[in-house]
Design a protein around this motif. Sequence first.
Motif, PDB file in Angstrom:
ATOM      1  N   ARG A  30       0.832  -1.208   0.000  1.00  0.00           N
ATOM      2  CA  ARG A  30       0.000   0.000   0.000  1.00  0.00           C
ATOM      3  C   ARG A  30       0.864   1.254   0.000  1.00  0.00           C
ATOM      4  O   ARG A  30       0.542   2.240  -0.679  1.00  0.00           O
ATOM      5  N   ALA A  31       1.951   1.231   0.732  1.00  0.00           N
ATOM      6  CA  ALA A  31       2.849   2.391   0.733  1.00  0.00           C
ATOM      7  C   ALA A  31       3.431   2.621  -0.659  1.00  0.00           C
ATOM      8  O   ALA A  31       3.593   3.768  -1.091  1.00  0.00           O
ATOM      9  N   ALA A  32       3.741   1.526  -1.365  1.00  0.00           N
ATOM     10  CA  ALA A  32       4.301   1.664  -2.710  1.00  0.00           C
ATOM     11  C   ALA A  32       3.325   2.322  -3.672  1.00  0.00           C
ATOM     12  O   ALA A  32       3.732   2.992  -4.630  1.00  0.00           O
ATOM     13  N   SER A  33       2.032   2.155  -3.429  1.00  0.00           N
ATOM     14  CA  SER A  33       1.032   2.730  -4.329  1.00  0.00           C
ATOM     15  C   SER A  33       0.481   4.066  -3.839  1.00  0.00           C
ATOM     16  O   SER A  33      -0.059   4.836  -4.634  1.00  0.00           O
ATOM     17  N   GLU A  34       0.632   4.359  -2.547  1.00  0.00           N
ATOM     18  CA  GLU A  34       0.014   5.553  -1.978  1.00  0.00           C
ATOM     19  C   GLU A  34       0.996   6.682  -1.680  1.00  0.00           C
ATOM     20  O   GLU A  34       0.598   7.842  -1.606  1.00  0.00           O
ATOM     21  N   ALA A  35       2.265   6.367  -1.482  1.00  0.00           N
ATOM     22  CA  ALA A  35       3.214   7.393  -1.042  1.00  0.00           C
ATOM     23  C   ALA A  35       3.378   8.463  -2.125  1.00  0.00           C
ATOM     24  O   ALA A  35       3.754   8.151  -3.263  1.00  0.00           O
ATOM     25  N   PRO A  36       3.123   9.726  -1.814  1.00  0.00           N
ATOM     26  CA  PRO A  36       3.263  10.783  -2.831  1.00  0.00           C
ATOM     27  C   PRO A  36       4.700  10.969  -3.286  1.00  0.00           C
ATOM     28  O   PRO A  36       4.940  11.415  -4.414  1.00  0.00           O
ATOM     29  N   GLU A  37       5.675  10.632  -2.428  1.00  0.00           N
ATOM     30  CA  GLU A  37       7.076  10.763  -2.836  1.00  0.00           C
ATOM     31  C   GLU A  37       7.381   9.901  -4.060  1.00  0.00           C
ATOM     32  O   GLU A  37       8.073  10.332  -4.993  1.00  0.00           O
ATOM     33  N   LEU A  38       6.846   8.672  -4.058  1.00  0.00           N
ATOM     34  CA  LEU A  38       7.102   7.775  -5.186  1.00  0.00           C
ATOM     35  C   LEU A  38       6.403   8.267  -6.449  1.00  0.00           C
ATOM     36  O   LEU A  38       6.950   8.168  -7.553  1.00  0.00           O
ATOM     37  N   GLN A  39       5.208   8.798  -6.293  1.00  0.00           N
ATOM     38  CA  GLN A  39       4.514   9.347  -7.449  1.00  0.00           C
ATOM     39  C   GLN A  39       5.276  10.550  -8.012  1.00  0.00           C
ATOM     40  O   GLN A  39       5.353  10.742  -9.226  1.00  0.00           O
ATOM     41  N   GLY A  40       5.848  11.344  -7.105  1.00  0.00           N
ATOM     42  CA  GLY A  40       6.662  12.467  -7.557  1.00  0.00           C
ATOM     43  C   GLY A  40       7.903  12.016  -8.311  1.00  0.00           C
ATOM     44  O   GLY A  40       8.289  12.614  -9.321  1.00  0.00           O
ATOM     45  N   ARG A  41       8.541  10.945  -7.834  1.00  0.00           N
ATOM     46  CA  ARG A  41       9.714  10.415  -8.530  1.00  0.00           C
ATOM     47  C   ARG A  41       9.344   9.874  -9.904  1.00  0.00           C
ATOM     48  O   ARG A  41      10.111  10.026 -10.876  1.00  0.00           O
ATOM     49  N   GLU A  42       8.193   9.225 -10.009  1.00  0.00           N
ATOM     50  CA  GLU A  42       7.739   8.745 -11.314  1.00  0.00           C
ATOM     51  C   GLU A  42       7.531   9.915 -12.278  1.00  0.00           C
ATOM     52  O   GLU A  42       7.858   9.823 -13.468  1.00  0.00           O
ATOM     53  N   ALA A  43       6.978  11.004 -11.757  1.00  0.00           N
ATOM     54  CA  ALA A  43       6.812  12.192 -12.597  1.00  0.00           C
ATOM     55  C   ALA A  43       8.168  12.721 -13.049  1.00  0.00           C
ATOM     56  O   ALA A  43       8.326  13.180 -14.196  1.00  0.00           O
ATOM     57  N   GLY A  44       9.169  12.664 -12.162  1.00  0.00           N
ATOM     58  CA  GLY A  44      10.509  13.099 -12.541  1.00  0.00           C
ATOM     59  C   GLY A  44      11.112  12.227 -13.632  1.00  0.00           C
ATOM     60  O   GLY A  44      11.793  12.725 -14.538  1.00  0.00           O
ATOM     61  N   ILE A  45      10.869  10.913 -13.561  1.00  0.00           N
ATOM     62  CA  ILE A  45      11.353  10.004 -14.607  1.00  0.00           C
ATOM     63  C   ILE A  45      10.679  10.323 -15.937  1.00  0.00           C
ATOM     64  O   ILE A  45      11.330  10.364 -16.990  1.00  0.00           O
ATOM     65  N   ASP A  46       9.368  10.547 -15.898  1.00  0.00           N
ATOM     66  CA  ASP A  46       8.651  10.910 -17.124  1.00  0.00           C
ATOM     67  C   ASP A  46       9.196  12.208 -17.716  1.00  0.00           C
ATOM     68  O   ASP A  46       9.326  12.341 -18.948  1.00  0.00           O
TER      69      ASP A  46
END
Length: 409
Positions: A30-46
């Motif tokens: 759940r942390a892997a799917s909910e943590a905003p930090e990870l979503q932010g990093r994915e945006a940085g990769i994009d």
Amino acid sequence: MRIILAAILLIPIPAALHAEPMTLDAALARAASEAPELQGREAGIDAARSAAIAADRLPDPKLNIVLQDFPVTGPDAGRFNRDDFTMQVIGVSQDFPNPAKRRARATRAQADIGIARADGAVTAQDIRLATALAWVDLYYAKKRLKELDLLDTGLEDLQATVTARLASGAARPAQALEPDQLRAAINDRRSALTAEIARARAQLARFTGDPAADTLGDLPPQAIDEQRLRAGIDALPKLRALDARALAADAETGLARADKRPDWSVNAAYGRREPNFGDLVTVGVTIDLPFFSKKRQDPKIAARASEATRARLDREAAKRDIAAALDADLADHRMHHEQFGNARTRLVPLAKKRAELDLASYAAGKIDLGTALLSTLALAEAEVDALAREAEVARDAIRINYIYGEAGR
């Protein structure tokens, strides 16, 4: 009314209202799917991927529109058709960076993607570690609180014994207060543990997004393979991030070297004049001349090369720090494991035996109630302390496996 009730039942219920306790694996997922930090990093990769598309492309062409050699003084001032130099010019030009520079830009863009991915891996590792530690803290805080509740329940039987002895005159009236004093001491410990549970739950909720986060099941076994941990140091996210930055520094060096090769541009223009004079066409090539490189390009190349060397040395220093930290953490884990074993095999059994003997002595009238209650409290503290030591062992194993092992990658 039935229609209203049916409509209410069809209303979706927010996840927080029907949240369920989570196992450790479920909390990590759940942390892997909910943590905003990870979503932010994915945006940085994009973002890095999008930037890489244009990195080695030619610059945009340029359109030139010129009114050339229009007279503003003299007898022909303000006239378009009296001077054969006056013309309306339209042209285009295109810059061509040298191929080495374009390749270096593409390499730098790919390095940026690598940096973004490596930073994402470091963030994911941090999130997994913090989530796992919060789960473990909550799990063991609840177990320690349960031990205090069991002691509180046991005091009921002791209170009945005191009441019976008071009725028979075998105990002093003041002794009736001693169980309540012990309960007050237990309540202090309970308050501390309740606050600890609240802190751990808040931390778990912060990463899982579940405001009512709770634990479910037992902690999975956390085996530690020291040889495998040491062999896998080079693959850790932190070192991979430094590797990516070293590659980026190499790309910057290549970009600086490419400046020693000439860029060029091509231009073409059409000049329209008065029909009596005829139109003109202009075609040209402009080439950069990177002369005097010892004072211009070479210092930049040396600077970028030094930065690349520093990046590799930083990586080597980080590797040594990680190896030293691993040895220190393993030493702490062995110490905590020995302390936990000592608590379970010696301290708790001894405290339990002493409490049993003191209660028997109190029942026989050989010691006062206060001494018996202190032994009971000491047993409870030994049980809670053993759980605290077990929690330290678990935290050590979690930290070691999630920082240095496969669980953190």
